[in-house]
Scaffold this active site. Structure first.
Site, PDB file in Angstrom:
ATOM      1  N   HIS A  25       0.817  -1.214   0.000  1.00 16.04           N
ATOM      2  CA  HIS A  25       0.000   0.000   0.000  1.00 16.04           C
ATOM      3  C   HIS A  25       0.855   1.270   0.000  1.00 16.04           C
ATOM      4  O   HIS A  25       2.064   1.251   0.236  1.00 16.04           O
ATOM      5  CB  HIS A  25      -0.939   0.006   1.210  1.00 16.04           C
ATOM      6  CG  HIS A  25      -0.230   0.013   2.546  1.00 16.04           C
ATOM      7  ND1 HIS A  25       0.160   1.166   3.192  1.00 16.04           N
ATOM      8  CD2 HIS A  25       0.136  -1.013   3.365  1.00 16.04           C
ATOM      9  CE1 HIS A  25       0.740   0.865   4.338  1.00 16.04           C
ATOM     10  NE2 HIS A  25       0.739  -0.456   4.473  1.00 16.04           N
ATOM     11  N   CYS A  34       3.276  -5.248   6.788  1.00 18.80           N
ATOM     12  CA  CYS A  34       2.838  -4.844   5.458  1.00 18.80           C
ATOM     13  C   CYS A  34       3.954  -4.098   4.739  1.00 18.80           C
ATOM     14  O   CYS A  34       4.931  -3.657   5.351  1.00 18.80           O
ATOM     15  CB  CYS A  34       1.596  -3.969   5.548  1.00 18.80           C
ATOM     16  SG  CYS A  34       0.103  -4.878   6.005  1.00 18.80           S
TER      17      CYS A  34
END
Length: 498
Positions: free
Chosen positions: A389, A408
């Site tokens: 992301h 992440c």
């Protein structure tokens, strides 16, 4: 009238020639007879030898002790079943090409990051090969079949190790030996490779096609082959480092031409297409919350996504901050909900309940410029619940070492990456809508027509601009794999120096 004497009218030389011709003919007939007898005898001996070898082959394939000596006993058995129980390597010296090529490949295994000890070096020697073919040595059928089976197992092992890896954490040797559905069928492949005319080249085609593997393999072949033979000093540390990272790449199944490759230690994302290669900086998980290695497919992009805060972050980080500042959740565009998705106002009393029963609550951050996911999320399935992301904290991309996340992956220039993915997915007409959604943080999904492979690797050495570049072992994983690949060798070396 006197009777005519024909003997007197025929010259003596004629009789001499006739005698010579008759004698020569008799000799030829005798030689032909002897040759025919010898040929029949040789044929019978060959047939007897072939039958005895076939009998011995069946016997040793069923021998439990032999099965224990083989790395892949079931695959070897299937190989000979497929070949109607015929020997594969015990040919005449004039037809020994595949056998010689197999032995040469065994000589070169270090150039492919493999260990010679794994391929029966005590049996598979050139001296033994010569003995197998030599009529003078008169090896027994048992000795010949031992060489035959060990060489087959060695080739099966090389093929499997080059394709699946020798220490694959997700795929055991037993699983490979049992046979894998929709995967490389080693026994059939070896039959084809033997008949190809170039066994070595055929075997090497099973290696990964991933760009970094191809480049590392080229370097390994150079330093473990040419440089060593030319007496250049090559640090053993470099050879081992290349070998363990080649091993890691063999655990992947990727075969696509277009894919995203995130390498954790180099903090880099590389987007490969047949026409262009692009690079992006990434932030990965800190050592206490490491980013996992995996393979998956990016199915869609999502703009303006809410961030479902992971429970460990909610419990260990957000609740302590909220206790110090009751406005913390509100100031960071977050809200807390119970298990029934009811909104929970933040008060001292509700925080106390959350601390006592944290699993009954969860936090969610709405989209916006402060959202931890940034403008866009690249979604792919995985059991670790991580994703790729954007990030509002762009300052981290200016640092050289970028291990700060909870697992992440944050990517720099996420907007450009998103546009490139949509454009290469033949959806250029949707780029204006994508840009609008990115800039307004509006919730939109952009589904890829062709899902894009993504791999996350842990490579502590890579090839960049044709040079080897080492990366910090941030999760301390090198030693674990090195001990598996070289541990026994290390012990032998230490013992010999004491």
């Amino acid at each position: 009238m006197k009777p005519h004497n024909r003997a007197q009218s025929i010259p003596e030389s004629y009789f001499n020639k006739t005698i010579l011709v008759i004698g020569f003919t008799i000799i030829l007939l005798q030689l032909a007879f002897l040759f025919d007898v010898s040929a029949n005898a040789a044929g019978q001996l060959y047939a007897q030898s072939k039958d005895s070898l076939r009998t011995e082959l069946g016997k040793q394939l069923s021998d439990p002790e032999m099965q224990k000596r083989l790395n892949f006993p079931k695959t070897v058995k299937r190989f000979y079943d497929y070949g109607n129980l015929q020997t594969n390597w015990l040919r005449s010296e004039e037809n020994s090409g595949p056998t010689v090529m197999a032995m040469l490949l065994l000589d070169c295994v270090k150039q492919y990051g493999l260990q010679p000890r794994d391929y029966h070096p005590e049996i598979l020697t050139y001296e033994k090969m010569h003995s197998v073919f030599s009529a003078e040595m008169r090896l027994s059928a048992g000795q010949k079949i031992e060489f035959e089976l060990m060489l087959t197992d060695a080739m099966v092992s090389i093929i499997n190790n080059l394709h699946f890896g020798a220490y694959n954490p997700r795929l055991s040797r037993r699983a490979i030996d049992n046979g894998l559905k929709d995967e490389l069928c080693t026994e059939i492949f070896l039959h084809s490779a033997t008949a190809s005319g170039d066994l070595m080249q055929a075997v090497l085609t099973v290696q990964p096609k991933i760009d970094q593997y191809v480049q590392l393999q080229g370097y390994m072949k150079l330093i473990a082959g040419q440089y060593t033979c030319d007496s250049y000093e090559t640090p053993e540390e470099d050879i081992r480092l290349i070998a363990i990272n080649m091993e890691r790449l063999r655990w992947l199944t990727l075969e696509a031409n277009s894919y995203l490759h995130i390498n954790i230690p180099s903090f880099r994302l590389t987007y490969y297409t047949p026409f262009k290669t692009s690079e992006y900086k990434v932030v990965v998980g800190k050592p206490s919350a490491p980013t996992p290695t995996l393979e998956s497919m990016i199915g869609f992009l999502e703009t303006g996504a809410d961030w479902m805060v992971p429970q460990n972050i909610f419990i260990k980080e957000l609740l302590p901050r909220a206790q110090k500042d009751l406005a913390y959740f509100e100031n960071n565009h977050m809200a807390v909900y119970d298990l029934q998705e009811n909104f929970v106002p933040i008060t001292n009393q509700s925080l106390l309940l959350m601390r006592q029963n944290p699993l009954k609550y969860h936090a969610r951050q709405t989209s916006g410029c402060d959202n931890a996911l940034g403008k866009v999320v690249f979604r792919f399935r995985n059991r670790y619940d991580i994703y790729l992301h954007d990030s509002p904290e762009q300052q981290y991309f200016k640092r050289k070492k970028r291990a700060f996340s909870h697992g992440c992956i944050r990517v720099s220039d996420a907007e450009q990456l998103a546009i490139s993915l949509i454009e290469n997915d033949q959806q250029g007409d949707r780029i204006p809508l994508l840009k609008k959604a990115l800039h307004s943080y509006s919730k939109q999904k952009f589904i890829l027509k062709t899902p894009l492979p993504i791999i996350i690797t842990y490579l502590t050495i890579t090839v960049e601009d044709e040079l080897l570049v080492k990366h910090a072992d941030i999760y301390l994983q090198d030693k674990v794999l090195e001990d598996k690949m070289y541990g026994q060798q290390n012990q032998i070396t230490k013992a010999s120096t004491n």
